[in-house]
Design a protein around this motif. Structure first.
Motif, PDB file in Angstrom:
ATOM      1  N   ASN A 160       0.851  -1.184   0.000  1.00 55.09           N
ATOM      2  CA  ASN A 160       0.000   0.000   0.000  1.00 55.09           C
ATOM      3  C   ASN A 160       0.894   1.243   0.000  1.00 55.09           C
ATOM      4  OD1 ASN A 160      -1.932   1.970   0.482  1.00 55.09           O
ATOM      5  ND2 ASN A 160      -2.979   0.818   2.094  1.00 55.09           N
ATOM      6  N   LEU A 161       0.949   1.956  -1.125  1.00 58.95           N
ATOM      7  CA  LEU A 161       1.799   3.136  -1.270  1.00 58.95           C
ATOM      8  C   LEU A 161       0.940   4.393  -1.309  1.00 58.95           C
ATOM      9  CD1 LEU A 161       4.330   1.872  -3.991  1.00 58.95           C
ATOM     10  CD2 LEU A 161       4.574   1.813  -1.498  1.00 58.95           C
ATOM     11  N   ASP A 303      -1.092   2.801   6.915  1.00 59.67           N
ATOM     12  CA  ASP A 303      -1.938   1.635   7.175  1.00 59.67           C
ATOM     13  C   ASP A 303      -1.513   0.413   6.361  1.00 59.67           C
ATOM     14  OD1 ASP A 303      -2.640   2.988   4.894  1.00 59.67           O
ATOM     15  OD2 ASP A 303      -4.791   2.639   5.073  1.00 59.67           O
ATOM     16  N   ASN A 304      -0.328   0.449   5.742  1.00 57.67           N
ATOM     17  CA  ASN A 304       0.188  -0.703   5.012  1.00 57.67           C
ATOM     18  C   ASN A 304       0.457  -1.866   5.963  1.00 57.67           C
ATOM     19  OD1 ASN A 304       1.700  -2.122   2.732  1.00 57.67           O
ATOM     20  ND2 ASN A 304       3.326  -1.895   4.264  1.00 57.67           N
ATOM     21  N   GLN A 305       0.050  -3.068   5.553  1.00 55.17           N
ATOM     22  CA  GLN A 305       0.272  -4.252   6.389  1.00 55.17           C
ATOM     23  C   GLN A 305       1.218  -5.248   5.728  1.00 55.17           C
ATOM     24  OE1 GLN A 305      -3.274  -6.012   8.199  1.00 55.17           O
ATOM     25  NE2 GLN A 305      -4.439  -4.142   7.785  1.00 55.17           N
ATOM     26  N   PHE A 306       1.674  -4.920   4.518  1.00 56.88           N
ATOM     27  CA  PHE A 306       2.584  -5.821   3.812  1.00 56.88           C
ATOM     28  C   PHE A 306       4.023  -5.639   4.294  1.00 56.88           C
ATOM     29  CE2 PHE A 306       5.727  -6.245   0.382  1.00 56.88           C
ATOM     30  CZ  PHE A 306       5.587  -7.591   0.074  1.00 56.88           C
ATOM     31  N   SER A 307       4.715  -6.758   4.455  1.00 58.81           N
ATOM     32  CA  SER A 307       6.131  -6.730   4.803  1.00 58.81           C
ATOM     33  C   SER A 307       6.853  -7.756   3.947  1.00 58.81           C
ATOM     34  CB  SER A 307       6.343  -7.058   6.286  1.00 58.81           C
ATOM     35  OG  SER A 307       7.714  -7.022   6.620  1.00 58.81           O
ATOM     36  N   ASN A 319      14.132  -3.787  -0.946  1.00 59.03           N
ATOM     37  CA  ASN A 319      13.209  -4.915  -1.001  1.00 59.03           C
ATOM     38  C   ASN A 319      11.793  -4.427  -1.317  1.00 59.03           C
ATOM     39  OD1 ASN A 319      12.411  -7.560  -0.847  1.00 59.03           O
ATOM     40  ND2 ASN A 319      13.152  -7.900   1.220  1.00 59.03           N
ATOM     41  N   ILE A 320      11.402  -3.311  -0.696  1.00 56.79           N
ATOM     42  CA  ILE A 320      10.087  -2.727  -0.980  1.00 56.79           C
ATOM     43  C   ILE A 320      10.041  -2.217  -2.423  1.00 56.79           C
ATOM     44  CG2 ILE A 320       8.547  -0.802  -0.415  1.00 56.79           C
ATOM     45  CD1 ILE A 320       9.449  -1.134   2.507  1.00 56.79           C
ATOM     46  N   PHE A 321      11.129  -1.592  -2.868  1.00 54.94           N
ATOM     47  CA  PHE A 321      11.209  -1.106  -4.239  1.00 54.94           C
ATOM     48  C   PHE A 321      11.016  -2.248  -5.233  1.00 54.94           C
ATOM     49  CE2 PHE A 321      14.024  -0.449  -7.948  1.00 54.94           C
ATOM     50  CZ  PHE A 321      13.391   0.631  -8.523  1.00 54.94           C
ATOM     51  N   GLN A 322      11.700  -3.370  -5.001  1.00 48.87           N
ATOM     52  CA  GLN A 322      11.567  -4.531  -5.896  1.00 48.87           C
ATOM     53  C   GLN A 322      10.137  -5.066  -5.872  1.00 48.87           C
ATOM     54  OE1 GLN A 322      13.915  -6.115  -7.807  1.00 48.87           O
ATOM     55  NE2 GLN A 322      15.927  -5.605  -7.002  1.00 48.87           N
ATOM     56  N   ALA A 323       9.520  -5.089  -4.674  1.00 54.00           N
ATOM     57  CA  ALA A 323       8.149  -5.597  -4.563  1.00 54.00           C
ATOM     58  C   ALA A 323       7.158  -4.683  -5.276  1.00 54.00           C
ATOM     59  CB  ALA A 323       7.767  -5.739  -3.087  1.00 54.00           C
TER      60      ALA A 323
END
Length: 556
Positions: A160-161, A303-307, A319-323
């Motif tokens: 969630n960006l 409110d992002n819940q992704f890790s 890692n977030i950039f690649q995802a």
């Protein structure tokens, strides 16, 4: 030659060799950023997207295309960068001024992630809670993915960006589905259009208009999502899923989707979801980038819940950039999700096996739409003939991250592993465009258990694409200097460096410590040097040492 003179000259040579070691002539810097074994990547800048895509598709290195907006370039004017994910991230952190308005180019036909672009103007929607709307949408999409594809996911699988400002609410959602991805972004667009169709019908009913007259909403949807005539693809790696019973459908009334309605500046009701971001070669703004003239860059929402899964080779930010990259999907045997053209707008899901198919169009081969590499499609079809057997291509999937085309084959079951035709299970032909080879795998359980793949076979010369691409003469290259400034090159493409003058760790103009000021060399010396270069005869060591001595004596 007397012994004393020889000793003097030997000491001079050793002295000069020592000075060269202290101040060497640097070779062009080509970084290996992730691991020492990783090959260097390209860094090429083009004024035209087509040229950048052509280079990325024909290059043997792991490169991708990005679009850049630059200050002073004019609104809407973009240049296109070809480089690797790792290299982009390296310079992306360093040159924020020149790389702060950056977009991923999602290649046509490439397997990709499910993604959303969400926005509304706060002034015209003062009562709306954007964060709550995002949470409701994620829950609804997860329900539909489970209902239609049997996939279980939650908000923990959604990056969630946020790039919201006081005036505008803006989010990007990227679904990282467990072992699944969509065939390409046109299938993503048709899937999204289908699941929001109830609210589109609601809008039409409220306005009493036909779909083609329905403001900008349906117009953008119809224009951005082009129909396909291809047959749907059975999920690779899990062929039984489409034939399995679907979970019982959950009923959603029209009021359940009313949260997706927002007002635009003209007071018209429109959709919270932008349906116009699923076009061919779409430019999708990157994590940490802002639009030209704006300061709101995408960051991880509160409110992002992704890790992401920890990676010892990547920092958390990288890692977030690649995802966040939409087409960063590797071939690992995951399910490939599709939404067939004939089911456009039908929320009941993908067309079941055995249903009536549309007649192939001139853009189809073997009953499927051509891949981005039509010559490769035709070659694969030639492999599927043995005796009286005539196989065909059921579907193809294009993994741009690996430049890999995966063909699911129909009516041809010859397997090199068992040396015969399988009785019931079909095979796959995989074409590695980067290495210019093809090989066979199959769906047979025993072959899959052995993780069998055949030997590599070279592609025919006539369909091999050289990674040494020659650009058009009018395709001037852009260059980036060590300060990160991007300007048009004053040289022709043939004179420009192969790396497009990416930032380098090398001696700058004017920094000549240890080598003297070459620009102010004695004209007589330069004239003599030119004469030597013109000479075809070999220059003796004695003559070179004499010239060097004379040059040193002149400088004293």
């Amino acid at each position: 030659m007397r012994k004393r003179e020889w000793g003097d000259r030997l000491r001079q040579v050793e002295k000069r060799a020592h000075s060269y070691q202290q101040s060497p002539l640097c070779s062009r810097y080509q970084p290996r950023l992730a691991r020492p074994s990783q090959p260097s990547s390209l860094w090429r800048l083009f004024p035209r997207q087509s040229s950048a895509l052509a280079l990325a598709q024909t290059c043997k290195e792991d490169v991708h295309v990005f679009a850049l907006e630059r200050e002073g370039g004019g609104m809407g004017q973009r240049i296109y960068l070809v480089t690797s994910y790792t290299e982009l991230w390296h310079y992306y952190r360093t040159y924020r001024q020149s790389l702060m308005h950056c977009y991923e180019v999602i290649p046509e036909g490439a397997v990709c992630k499910l993604y959303f672009d969400l926005e509304f103007q706060r002034a015209w929607n003062p009562s709306l809670d954007g964060g709550r709307m995002v949470a409701q949408l994620i829950q609804y999409v997860c329900e539909k993915l489970h209902e239609l594809y049997g996939l279980k996911c939650s908000s923990k699988d959604v990056l969630n960006l946020d790039s919201s400002t006081e005036d505008k609410f803006s989010r990007h959602l990227i679904f990282l589905l467990p072992n699944a991805a969509f065939k390409d972004n046109s299938h993503v667009g048709r899937f999204i259009h289908a699941i929001v169709r109830p609210v589109l019908i609601m809008l039409q009913a409220r306005k009493g208009s036909q779909p083609e007259e329905n403001s900008t909403l349906c117009a953008s949807a119809q224009q951005s999502i082009e129909p396909l005539t291809s047959m749907e693809c059975i999920p690779i790696g899990d062929r039984g899923m489409l034939g399995s019973p679907q979970p019982k459908r959950q009923k959603h009334g029209e009021d359940d989707l009313s949260f997706l309605l927002v007002k635009n500046k003209d007071g018209q009701t429109q959709l919270f979801v932008d349906l116009g971001v699923y076009t061919k070669n779409r430019n999708f703004r990157l994590y940490k980038s802002s639009k030209l003239g704006k300061n709101a860059a995408f960051v991880v929402a509160k409110d992002n819940q992704f890790s992401p899964e920890p990676d010892k080779h990547l920092t958390m930010e990288e890692n977030i950039f690649q995802a966040s990259l939409i087409s960063n999907v590797s071939y690992t045997g995951q399910r490939i999700l599709t939404w067939d053209a004939s089911e456009f707008g039908n929320p009941t899901g993908p067309r079941p096996e055995g249903s009536t198919r549309a007649q192939p169009s001139p853009d189809c081969v073997g009953g499927h739409q051509y891949s981005p590499y039509r010559e490769v499609d035709d070659f694969v079809l030639t492999l599927l003939c043995k005796g009286d057997i005539r196989g065909s291509i059921r579907c193809w999937n294009y993994f741009v991250s690996e430049q890999l085309l995966v063909y699911d084959i129909l009516n041809y079951r010859w397997c090199n592993n068992v040396g015969r035709f399988h009785k019931s299970n079909n095979i796959m032909i995989l074409v590695d465009l980067r290495e210019e080879v093809w090989y066979q795998k199959c769906h047979d359980p025993e072959c899959r258990r052995q993780n069998y793949r055949s030997s590599n076979y070279p592609l025919p010369d006539e369909i091999c694409i050289s990674h040494l691409l020659k650009e058009d003469e009018e395709d001037q290259l852009y260059l980036m200097d060590d300060a990160g400034t991007i300007e048009l090159s004053q040289r022709s493409p043939s004179e420009a460096s192969p790396e497009g003058a990416k930032p380098e760790n090398r001696t700058q103009a004017g920094d000549t410590e240890g080598w003297g000021d070459w620009a102010d060399d004695d004209p007589c010396y330069l004239e003599a040097l030119q004469e030597v270069e013109k000479s075809a005869e070999e220059v003796s060591d004695e003559l070179l040492l004499t010239a060097a001595d004379e040059c040193e004596n002149r400088g004293r």
